[in-house]
Design a protein around this motif. Structure first.
Motif, PDB file in Angstrom:
ATOM      1  N   LEU A   1       0.996  -1.100  -0.204  1.00 31.64           N
ATOM      2  CA  LEU A   1      -0.167   0.366   0.109  1.00 31.64           C
ATOM      3  C   LEU A   1       1.116   1.285   0.075  1.00 31.64           C
ATOM      4  O   LEU A   1       0.545   2.235  -0.375  1.00 31.64           O
ATOM      5  CB  LEU A   1      -0.875   0.059   1.405  1.00 31.64           C
ATOM      6  N   ASP A   2       1.569   1.503   0.257  1.00 33.66           N
ATOM      7  CA  ASP A   2       2.775   2.169   0.016  1.00 33.66           C
ATOM      8  C   ASP A   2       3.012   3.300   1.690  1.00 33.66           C
ATOM      9  O   ASP A   2       2.659   4.249   1.381  1.00 33.66           O
ATOM     10  CB  ASP A   2       3.101   3.094  -0.873  1.00 33.66           C
ATOM     11  N   VAL A   3       2.617   2.387   2.874  1.00 32.81           N
ATOM     12  CA  VAL A   3       2.479   3.300   3.477  1.00 32.81           C
ATOM     13  C   VAL A   3       2.886   2.596   5.057  1.00 32.81           C
ATOM     14  O   VAL A   3       3.732   2.009   4.710  1.00 32.81           O
ATOM     15  CB  VAL A   3       0.689   3.751   4.001  1.00 32.81           C
ATOM     16  N   SER A   4       3.169   3.423   5.804  1.00 33.90           N
ATOM     17  CA  SER A   4       4.568   3.106   6.658  1.00 33.90           C
ATOM     18  C   SER A   4       3.438   1.868   7.554  1.00 33.90           C
ATOM     19  O   SER A   4       2.268   1.884   7.843  1.00 33.90           O
ATOM     20  CB  SER A   4       4.003   4.207   8.098  1.00 33.90           C
ATOM     21  N   LEU A   5       4.133   1.245   8.876  1.00 32.41           N
ATOM     22  CA  LEU A   5       4.222   0.347   9.542  1.00 32.41           C
ATOM     23  C   LEU A   5       2.638   1.012  10.452  1.00 32.41           C
ATOM     24  O   LEU A   5       1.322  -0.132  10.802  1.00 32.41           O
ATOM     25  CB  LEU A   5       5.227  -0.191  10.381  1.00 32.41           C
ATOM     26  N   SER A   6       3.036   1.687  10.631  1.00 35.84           N
ATOM     27  CA  SER A   6       2.107   3.045  11.789  1.00 35.84           C
ATOM     28  C   SER A   6       0.443   2.975  11.439  1.00 35.84           C
ATOM     29  O   SER A   6      -0.483   2.949  12.334  1.00 35.84           O
ATOM     30  CB  SER A   6       2.820   3.678  12.660  1.00 35.84           C
ATOM     31  N   THR A   7       0.934   2.733   9.930  1.00 34.04           N
ATOM     32  CA  THR A   7      -0.506   3.614   9.072  1.00 34.04           C
ATOM     33  C   THR A   7      -1.101   2.052   8.720  1.00 34.04           C
ATOM     34  O   THR A   7      -2.972   2.479   9.424  1.00 34.04           O
ATOM     35  CB  THR A   7       0.352   4.459   8.569  1.00 34.04           C
ATOM     36  N   ILE A   8      -0.518   1.324   8.974  1.00 28.12           N
ATOM     37  CA  ILE A   8      -1.403  -0.207   8.357  1.00 28.12           C
ATOM     38  C   ILE A   8      -2.203  -0.610  10.058  1.00 28.12           C
ATOM     39  O   ILE A   8      -3.265  -0.863   9.454  1.00 28.12           O
ATOM     40  CB  ILE A   8      -0.842  -0.708   7.983  1.00 28.12           C
ATOM     41  N   GLN A   9      -1.192   0.119  11.000  1.00 30.90           N
ATOM     42  CA  GLN A   9      -1.826  -0.708  12.181  1.00 30.90           C
ATOM     43  C   GLN A   9      -2.541  -0.026  13.007  1.00 30.90           C
ATOM     44  O   GLN A   9      -3.889  -0.791  12.984  1.00 30.90           O
ATOM     45  CB  GLN A   9      -0.238  -0.526  13.314  1.00 30.90           C
ATOM     46  N   ARG A  10      -3.142   1.758  12.272  1.00 26.22           N
ATOM     47  CA  ARG A  10      -4.297   2.131  12.399  1.00 26.22           C
ATOM     48  C   ARG A  10      -5.816   1.767  12.104  1.00 26.22           C
ATOM     49  O   ARG A  10      -7.045   2.098  12.147  1.00 26.22           O
ATOM     50  CB  ARG A  10      -3.853   3.822  12.354  1.00 26.22           C
ATOM     51  N   MET A  11      -4.758   1.802  10.279  1.00 28.42           N
ATOM     52  CA  MET A  11      -6.010   1.407   9.709  1.00 28.42           C
ATOM     53  C   MET A  11      -6.809   0.036  10.509  1.00 28.42           C
ATOM     54  O   MET A  11      -8.059  -0.094  10.401  1.00 28.42           O
ATOM     55  CB  MET A  11      -5.399   1.755   8.173  1.00 28.42           C
ATOM     56  N   ARG A  12      -6.189  -0.810  10.343  1.00 31.16           N
ATOM     57  CA  ARG A  12      -6.617  -1.952  11.003  1.00 31.16           C
ATOM     58  C   ARG A  12      -7.192  -2.057  12.199  1.00 31.16           C
ATOM     59  O   ARG A  12      -8.534  -2.165  12.199  1.00 31.16           O
ATOM     60  CB  ARG A  12      -4.997  -3.168  11.128  1.00 31.16           C
ATOM     61  N   LYS A  13      -7.055  -1.177  13.383  1.00 31.39           N
ATOM     62  CA  LYS A  13      -7.532  -0.977  13.958  1.00 31.39           C
ATOM     63  C   LYS A  13      -8.711   0.165  14.306  1.00 31.39           C
ATOM     64  O   LYS A  13      -9.758  -0.246  15.027  1.00 31.39           O
ATOM     65  CB  LYS A  13      -6.646   0.091  15.609  1.00 31.39           C
ATOM     66  N   ALA A  14      -8.606   0.464  13.478  1.00 28.74           N
ATOM     67  CA  ALA A  14     -10.256   1.625  13.005  1.00 28.74           C
ATOM     68  C   ALA A  14     -11.045   0.534  12.623  1.00 28.74           C
ATOM     69  O   ALA A  14     -12.251   1.205  11.894  1.00 28.74           O
ATOM     70  CB  ALA A  14      -9.376   2.570  12.241  1.00 28.74           C
TER      71      ALA A  14
END
Length: 112
Positions: free
Chosen positions: A20-33
């Protein structure tokens, strides 16, 4: 002959973020949301390619509908005419650390 069911490929959070060309913390936020599907397996979050494609398809739909109804925050409409308010982009200089420090000292007083 028995047919072996082919399981979908699971990828790590790091690889999904890379796709997705995003940071690890960004995908973690997306998953949690709840914006992207993921499965916890052995204490690690795993993603499937079809879940990533599904997220991208949903994101495209959201952007298309939102762009049609959202207006810019720095414009005013009077009598049907749009007027831009505020300083033009690039007309103010961003503060560097030293400038921010001087501004804070002037605002709150110097430390003794």
């Amino acid at each position: 002959m028995t047919e072996v069911a082919r399981l979908p490929e699971l990828m790590s959070e790091k690889r999904a973020a890379s796709i997705l060309d995003v940071s690890l913390s960004t995908i973690q936020r997306m998953r949690k949301a709840g914006k992207i599907k993921a499965k916890l397996i052995g204490g690690r979050w795993k993603y499937r390619l079809d879940w990533i494609k599904e997220y991208l398809d949903e994101a495209d739909n959201i952007c298309e509908s939102a762009s049609a109804s959202v207006k810019s925050a720095n414009t005013i409409s009077r009598n049907g005419q749009t007027q831009t308010v505020g300083a033009p982009h690039g007309s103010t200089l961003p503060l560097d650390r030293q400038s921010a420090n001087r501004l804070a000292q002037a605002t709150f007083g110097t430390r003794n």
